[in-house]
Design a protein around this motif. Structure first.
Motif, PDB file in Angstrom:
ATOM      1  N   ASP A  35       0.806  -1.213   0.000  1.00 49.73           N
ATOM      2  CA  ASP A  35       0.000   0.000   0.000  1.00 49.73           C
ATOM      3  C   ASP A  35       0.847   1.273   0.000  1.00 49.73           C
ATOM      4  O   ASP A  35       0.428   2.296  -0.521  1.00 49.73           O
ATOM      5  N   TYR A  36       2.027   1.199   0.613  1.00 46.65           N
ATOM      6  CA  TYR A  36       2.882   2.380   0.740  1.00 46.65           C
ATOM      7  C   TYR A  36       4.277   2.164   0.162  1.00 46.65           C
ATOM      8  O   TYR A  36       5.151   3.005   0.339  1.00 46.65           O
ATOM      9  N   GLU A  37       4.451   1.071  -0.542  1.00 44.05           N
ATOM     10  CA  GLU A  37       5.775   0.712  -1.050  1.00 44.05           C
ATOM     11  C   GLU A  37       6.423   1.820  -1.874  1.00 44.05           C
ATOM     12  O   GLU A  37       7.595   2.139  -1.694  1.00 44.05           O
ATOM     13  N   GLU A  38       5.672   2.459  -2.750  1.00 48.87           N
ATOM     14  CA  GLU A  38       6.261   3.495  -3.610  1.00 48.87           C
ATOM     15  C   GLU A  38       6.713   4.712  -2.814  1.00 48.87           C
ATOM     16  O   GLU A  38       7.636   5.412  -3.197  1.00 48.87           O
ATOM     17  N   TYR A  39       6.089   4.982  -1.658  1.00 50.84           N
ATOM     18  CA  TYR A  39       6.465   6.131  -0.830  1.00 50.84           C
ATOM     19  C   TYR A  39       7.630   5.810   0.103  1.00 50.84           C
ATOM     20  O   TYR A  39       8.364   6.707   0.502  1.00 50.84           O
ATOM     21  N   ASN A  40       7.759   4.546   0.475  1.00 53.07           N
ATOM     22  CA  ASN A  40       8.753   4.143   1.464  1.00 53.07           C
ATOM     23  C   ASN A  40      10.042   3.612   0.862  1.00 53.07           C
ATOM     24  O   ASN A  40      10.986   3.336   1.587  1.00 53.07           O
ATOM     25  N   ARG A  41      10.084   3.442  -0.411  1.00 49.53           N
ATOM     26  CA  ARG A  41      11.266   2.882  -1.058  1.00 49.53           C
ATOM     27  C   ARG A  41      12.407   3.889  -0.999  1.00 49.53           C
ATOM     28  O   ARG A  41      12.279   5.030  -1.401  1.00 49.53           O
ATOM     29  N   ILE A  42      13.523   3.453  -0.444  1.00 47.43           N
ATOM     30  CA  ILE A  42      14.730   4.275  -0.357  1.00 47.43           C
ATOM     31  C   ILE A  42      15.837   3.517  -1.077  1.00 47.43           C
ATOM     32  O   ILE A  42      16.222   2.426  -0.661  1.00 47.43           O
ATOM     33  N   THR A  43      16.328   4.092  -2.170  1.00 52.20           N
ATOM     34  CA  THR A  43      17.437   3.478  -2.893  1.00 52.20           C
ATOM     35  C   THR A  43      18.473   4.544  -3.212  1.00 52.20           C
ATOM     36  O   THR A  43      18.151   5.729  -3.343  1.00 52.20           O
ATOM     37  N   ASP A  44      19.702   4.113  -3.321  1.00 55.25           N
ATOM     38  CA  ASP A  44      20.806   4.994  -3.710  1.00 55.25           C
ATOM     39  C   ASP A  44      20.861   6.269  -2.876  1.00 55.25           C
ATOM     40  O   ASP A  44      21.096   7.350  -3.396  1.00 55.25           O
ATOM     41  N   LEU A  45      20.651   6.134  -1.584  1.00 53.82           N
ATOM     42  CA  LEU A  45      20.693   7.280  -0.688  1.00 53.82           C
ATOM     43  C   LEU A  45      21.929   7.170   0.197  1.00 53.82           C
ATOM     44  O   LEU A  45      22.145   6.156   0.864  1.00 53.82           O
ATOM     45  N   GLY A  46      22.724   8.206   0.216  1.00 52.09           N
ATOM     46  CA  GLY A  46      23.979   8.192   0.959  1.00 52.09           C
ATOM     47  C   GLY A  46      23.903   8.820   2.330  1.00 52.09           C
ATOM     48  O   GLY A  46      24.940   9.082   2.943  1.00 52.09           O
ATOM     49  N   THR A  47      22.711   9.080   2.834  1.00 53.98           N
ATOM     50  CA  THR A  47      22.559   9.771   4.115  1.00 53.98           C
ATOM     51  C   THR A  47      21.704   8.946   5.078  1.00 53.98           C
ATOM     52  O   THR A  47      20.595   9.323   5.444  1.00 53.98           O
ATOM     53  N   VAL A  48      22.236   7.806   5.478  1.00 55.04           N
ATOM     54  CA  VAL A  48      21.568   6.873   6.380  1.00 55.04           C
ATOM     55  C   VAL A  48      22.363   6.794   7.682  1.00 55.04           C
ATOM     56  O   VAL A  48      23.594   6.775   7.667  1.00 55.04           O
ATOM     57  N   VAL A  49      21.641   6.752   8.789  1.00 55.21           N
ATOM     58  CA  VAL A  49      22.251   6.556  10.100  1.00 55.21           C
ATOM     59  C   VAL A  49      21.733   5.237  10.666  1.00 55.21           C
ATOM     60  O   VAL A  49      20.533   4.963  10.615  1.00 55.21           O
ATOM     61  N   LEU A  50      22.656   4.443  11.180  1.00 58.75           N
ATOM     62  CA  LEU A  50      22.312   3.212  11.886  1.00 58.75           C
ATOM     63  C   LEU A  50      22.814   3.320  13.314  1.00 58.75           C
ATOM     64  O   LEU A  50      23.885   3.885  13.566  1.00 58.75           O
ATOM     65  N   VAL A  51      22.038   2.771  14.234  1.00 59.24           N
ATOM     66  CA  VAL A  51      22.442   2.706  15.633  1.00 59.24           C
ATOM     67  C   VAL A  51      22.575   1.235  15.994  1.00 59.24           C
ATOM     68  O   VAL A  51      21.694   0.426  15.691  1.00 59.24           O
ATOM     69  N   TYR A  52      23.695   0.926  16.651  1.00 57.22           N
ATOM     70  CA  TYR A  52      23.981  -0.445  17.058  1.00 57.22           C
ATOM     71  C   TYR A  52      24.076  -0.524  18.574  1.00 57.22           C
ATOM     72  O   TYR A  52      24.596   0.391  19.218  1.00 57.22           O
ATOM     73  N   PHE A  53      23.566  -1.617  19.125  1.00 51.88           N
ATOM     74  CA  PHE A  53      23.822  -1.980  20.505  1.00 51.88           C
ATOM     75  C   PHE A  53      24.762  -3.161  20.444  1.00 51.88           C
ATOM     76  O   PHE A  53      24.389  -4.216  19.938  1.00 51.88           O
ATOM     77  N   ASN A  54      25.982  -2.952  20.924  1.00 51.67           N
ATOM     78  CA  ASN A  54      27.071  -3.896  20.678  1.00 51.67           C
ATOM     79  C   ASN A  54      27.195  -4.037  19.161  1.00 51.67           C
ATOM     80  O   ASN A  54      27.419  -3.057  18.493  1.00 51.67           O
ATOM     81  N   SER A  55      26.949  -5.187  18.609  1.00 51.12           N
ATOM     82  CA  SER A  55      27.035  -5.319  17.148  1.00 51.12           C
ATOM     83  C   SER A  55      25.673  -5.497  16.488  1.00 51.12           C
ATOM     84  O   SER A  55      25.592  -5.728  15.281  1.00 51.12           O
ATOM     85  N   ASP A  56      24.606  -5.373  17.273  1.00 51.77           N
ATOM     86  CA  ASP A  56      23.253  -5.583  16.749  1.00 51.77           C
ATOM     87  C   ASP A  56      22.621  -4.275  16.287  1.00 51.77           C
ATOM     88  O   ASP A  56      22.575  -3.306  17.058  1.00 51.77           O
ATOM     89  N   PRO A  57      22.103  -4.222  15.061  1.00 56.43           N
ATOM     90  CA  PRO A  57      21.419  -3.012  14.598  1.00 56.43           C
ATOM     91  C   PRO A  57      20.078  -2.867  15.313  1.00 56.43           C
ATOM     92  O   PRO A  57      19.278  -3.798  15.350  1.00 56.43           O
ATOM     93  N   ILE A  58      19.854  -1.671  15.909  1.00 52.52           N
ATOM     94  CA  ILE A  58      18.625  -1.475  16.692  1.00 52.52           C
ATOM     95  C   ILE A  58      17.809  -0.273  16.236  1.00 52.52           C
ATOM     96  O   ILE A  58      16.665  -0.119  16.660  1.00 52.52           O
ATOM     97  N   ALA A  59      18.383   0.594  15.393  1.00 54.61           N
ATOM     98  CA  ALA A  59      17.643   1.790  14.979  1.00 54.61           C
ATOM     99  C   ALA A  59      18.208   2.307  13.667  1.00 54.61           C
ATOM    100  O   ALA A  59      19.379   2.093  13.345  1.00 54.61           O
TER     101      ALA A  59
END
Length: 149
Positions: A35-59
């Motif tokens: 239903d929202y796939e076309e709005y939520n699709r993120i490709t070829d974007l160089g401005t992503v932040v990931l948060v890890y707890f130890n080595s696990d991605p959490i955010a």
């Protein structure tokens, strides 16, 4: 230990977390991913932040340029086991600092009316409600917000 990493949308951990986000949004709004796939699709974007707890991605979160001075926050997600610890706020601040470093003067976002915790967090961080900033953000379920630096 919490670690924040700047990366891009090809990172498998970003894809894993946004899949979890899609599942959660479908549960909250009683929708299907398509239903929202076309709005939520993120490709070829160089401005992503990931948060890890130890080595696990959490955010995760990211932004894309809307124009020369404005970026839009997208795909914001914190794993439910880690909510209420300030991780979302820390991630938003990291994205804002990154955007400012690239010359942005304002950030806009769209969240949903059934996400009161997210709305409260953004307000606490200085965001205020605005009308929809594109045809895609003018829905009955949407809350659009903006912060100017």
């Amino acid at each position: 230990m919490i670690n924040i990493t700047r990366t891009d949308s090809n990172n498998p951990d970003f894809q894993k977390l946004t899949n979890k986000l899609d599942i959660e949004l479908c549960r909250i709004y009683n929708t299907q991913p398509k239903d929202y796939e076309e709005y939520n699709r993120i490709t070829d974007l160089g401005t992503v932040v990931l948060v890890y707890f130890n080595s696990d991605p959490i955010a995760c979160g990211c932004f894309k340029k809307l124009d020369e001075t404005t970026v839009e926050l997208k795909r914001m997600y914190v794993d439910s086991a880690f909510r209420g610890r300030g991780i979302g706020s820390t991630m938003v601040k990291e994205l804002e600092n990154w955007a400012m470093g690239l010359g942005s003067k304002a950030v806009v976002l769209e969240t949903g009316k059934k996400q009161p915790e997210a709305i409260a967090m953004y307000r606490k961080l200085g965001y205020h409600n605005i009308s929809g900033y594109s045809k895609d953000t003018e829905t009955d379920n949407s809350v659009c917000m903006k912060k100017t630096f």
